[in-house]
Design a protein around this motif. Structure first.
Motif, PDB file in Angstrom:
ATOM      1  N   SER B 129       0.820  -1.220   0.000  1.00  0.00           N
ATOM      2  CA  SER B 129       0.000   0.000   0.000  1.00  0.00           C
ATOM      3  C   SER B 129       0.851   1.266   0.000  1.00  0.00           C
ATOM      4  O   SER B 129       0.396   2.316  -0.429  1.00  0.00           O
ATOM      5  CB  SER B 129      -0.967  -0.013   1.183  1.00  0.00           C
ATOM      6  N   HIS B 130       2.100   1.176   0.515  1.00  0.00           N
ATOM      7  CA  HIS B 130       3.010   2.333   0.455  1.00  0.00           C
ATOM      8  C   HIS B 130       4.329   1.862  -0.146  1.00  0.00           C
ATOM      9  O   HIS B 130       5.322   1.720   0.567  1.00  0.00           O
ATOM     10  CB  HIS B 130       3.235   2.908   1.850  1.00  0.00           C
ATOM     11  N   LEU B 133       7.838   3.821   0.697  1.00  0.00           N
ATOM     12  CA  LEU B 133       8.346   3.707   2.066  1.00  0.00           C
ATOM     13  C   LEU B 133       8.779   2.275   2.363  1.00  0.00           C
ATOM     14  O   LEU B 133       9.829   2.038   2.964  1.00  0.00           O
ATOM     15  CB  LEU B 133       7.279   4.154   3.063  1.00  0.00           C
ATOM     16  N   MET B 134       7.969   1.330   1.914  1.00  0.00           N
ATOM     17  CA  MET B 134       8.309  -0.081   2.127  1.00  0.00           C
ATOM     18  C   MET B 134       9.611  -0.415   1.419  1.00  0.00           C
ATOM     19  O   MET B 134      10.491  -1.086   1.974  1.00  0.00           O
ATOM     20  CB  MET B 134       7.159  -0.946   1.588  1.00  0.00           C
ATOM     21  N   THR B 185       7.958  -1.334   9.372  1.00  0.00           N
ATOM     22  CA  THR B 185       6.980  -2.083   8.584  1.00  0.00           C
ATOM     23  C   THR B 185       5.632  -2.132   9.295  1.00  0.00           C
ATOM     24  O   THR B 185       4.587  -1.945   8.668  1.00  0.00           O
ATOM     25  CB  THR B 185       7.497  -3.512   8.320  1.00  0.00           C
ATOM     26  N   LEU B 188       3.610   0.891   8.917  1.00  0.00           N
ATOM     27  CA  LEU B 188       2.928   0.974   7.622  1.00  0.00           C
ATOM     28  C   LEU B 188       1.712   0.057   7.562  1.00  0.00           C
ATOM     29  O   LEU B 188       0.746   0.337   6.854  1.00  0.00           O
ATOM     30  CB  LEU B 188       3.890   0.588   6.489  1.00  0.00           C
ATOM     31  N   PRO B 193      -2.186   3.939   8.739  1.00  0.00           N
ATOM     32  CA  PRO B 193      -0.720   3.923   8.566  1.00  0.00           C
ATOM     33  C   PRO B 193      -0.049   5.182   9.121  1.00  0.00           C
ATOM     34  O   PRO B 193      -0.485   6.295   8.848  1.00  0.00           O
ATOM     35  CB  PRO B 193      -0.568   3.845   7.044  1.00  0.00           C
ATOM     36  N   LEU B 195       2.744   7.227   8.657  1.00  0.00           N
ATOM     37  CA  LEU B 195       3.818   7.454   7.691  1.00  0.00           C
ATOM     38  C   LEU B 195       4.996   8.173   8.321  1.00  0.00           C
ATOM     39  O   LEU B 195       6.152   7.890   8.014  1.00  0.00           O
ATOM     40  CB  LEU B 195       3.280   8.257   6.498  1.00  0.00           C
TER      41      LEU B 195
END
Lengths: 218, 226
Positions: B129-130, B133-134, B185, B188, B193, B195
């Protein structure tokens, strides 16, 4: 160096004999009461563990550059003392936490990082014992990484919100609490130095014995 | 500087060429990571997956598979007696380290490409979903783990009982990296989430990477001298 051992041990012994009296006479902390007195036996070894880890890292770094055996002996003695003092801090900490926080252990930043530092130096001792030839060089490398974690241990309490008391508590202690604390700290420090001289002397004699053995063989 | 990167390129190309012929490391590492995830799936999934267990499982699988790959890479050098030849080469020692590190990183990246979708699928976790960032968490986390791992595996290559010593030395030092990876993780994966929190952990990972890479580059030469 060897001559310093007996006076150091004597002074440390005197402090450890008299420290219980001084700690008993110190005032009771208002909220925690009697349990707070564990503090005098928790904070000095914990702080010395941190300093000892930094010392071990610095000496190991110097050993990697100069390869002088005395630096290696000192580093290994410092690693053993880091584990010893870490064990004292890790035993007294939960005893206090059980009463103050209601749990033996809490996975917060300071506790986790201290445990990790202790583990790194246990790994150091395992490496030296089971690593075979040349393991002292490898151990020196590991000690540098152990030292690299030390700023995180010190800062962890101030950076993350945790249940552990902040490091700013110590300089602001009232003198009634501060005196027994630094008295106990001096005792632990003198004991550290006494054990350090003993350990380095032992290694020096071991090396001399090996040398004599080799010479007699030829 | 160009000479440095030329050596790096030669070491990387050598490792990739050996790997392309046998595919030994890639096959075994990916399959080992799969086995880890299956074991966790069996232990942690009842009717539905436990909370944010996916974050921890992903990073534990990376750490275990990474340790296996690290051990094997240098075992191969030792077996062919090529480690000494590599160190005798008239080149910067740190260049050899960087070459080895890039080899391990590409291997771990290949493993993660299989691992992340699998964990997302088996644990119904929104790992995609991100993606940015992941991705940053995975990249900086893997660099932190592999930078220490490559140094330790290289220095242990000649030590006695190296198989057991590698994880013993590597895990205490890299647990901070694992903590940052797992916490980032799970921030997230949260229902809402976080962020900013994930960004803070990424920043911490970058700090660890800088410290570990600097120390490794500096100590590789003295540690590899006999």
């Amino acid at each position: 160096m060897r001559k310093a051992f007996v006076p150091l041990l004597g002074a440390a012994g005197f402090i450890f004999l008299t420290a219980p009296i001084i700690i008993a006479r110190a005032p009771f902390e208002s909220t925690m009461g009697l349990v707070q007195k564990i503090f005098y036996f928790h904070m000095p070894p914990a702080m010395l563990m941190l300093l000892s880890a930094i010392f071990c890292g610095l000496v190991s770094g110097a050993y990697l550059v100069t390869r002088r055996p005395v630096l290696d002996w000192t580093a290994s003695a410092a690693a053993e003392l880091t584990v010893l003092y870490g064990s004292i801090a890790l035993v007294t900490g939960p005893l206090w936490a059980r009463k103050a926080w209601g749990v033996w252990w809490q996975w917060d930043a300071r506790l986790t990082m201290s445990l990790l530092m202790w583990m790194i130096f246990v790994a150091y001792l395992l490496l030296r014992r089971y690593g075979g030839n040349g393991s002292e060089t490898l151990a020196a490398g590991l000690a540098l990484f152990g030292m690299a974690t030390s700023p995180f241990v010190y800062l962890s309490v101030n950076l993350w919100r945790t249940v552990h008391p902040l490091t700013s508590v110590v300089p602001t202690l009232p003198v009634d609490f501060a005196f027994p604390l630094w008295y106990a700290f001096t005792g632990f420090l003198l004991m550290y130095l006494a054990l350090m001289t003993l350990r380095v002397t032992l290694e020096r004699q071991r090396a001399a014995l090996d040398q004599l053995f080799l010479e007699s063989d030829e | 500087m160009t000479a440095f990167w030329r050596v790096v390129w030669i070491v990387v190309r050598k490792d990739l060429a050996i790997e392309a012929r046998s595919r030994e490391l890639l096959n075994t590492t990916v399959f080992f990571a799969l086995s880890c995830v299956i074991i966790f799936a069996v232990s942690f999934v009842r009717e539905k997956p436990l909370g944010d267990a996916a974050a921890g499982i992903l990073w534990v699988a990376i750490a275990f598979a990474g340790t296996l790959a690290l051990g094997r890479t240098f075992e191969r050098e030792r077996y062919g007696d090529t480690l000494r030849a590599l160190l005798l080469a008239p080149s910067d020692r740190p260049a050899i380290y960087v070459g080895k590190l890039i080899g391990i990183l590409s291997l771990l990246a290949a493993t993660e490409i299989v691992l992340v979708p699998l964990v997302a699928l088996l644990f119904q976790a929104g790992l995609f979903s991100h993606p940015l960032l992941m991705g940053a968490l995975l990249i900086f986390g893997t660099i932190g783990f592999a930078s220490v791992g490559t140094l330790f595996a290289a220095m242990l290559a000649r030590a006695r009982s190296r198989d057991v010593l590698l994880p013993i030395l590597l895990y205490p030092v890299t647990i901070p990296v694992m903590i940052a990876g797992v916490k980032g993780t799970s921030a997230l994966l949260d229902a809402t989430p976080q962020l900013q929190m994930a960004g803070m952990w990424i920043l911490l990972l970058v700090c660890f990477d800088v410290v570990f890479l600097t120390l490794s580059l500096w100590t590789f030469d003295p540690l590899m001298t006999e």
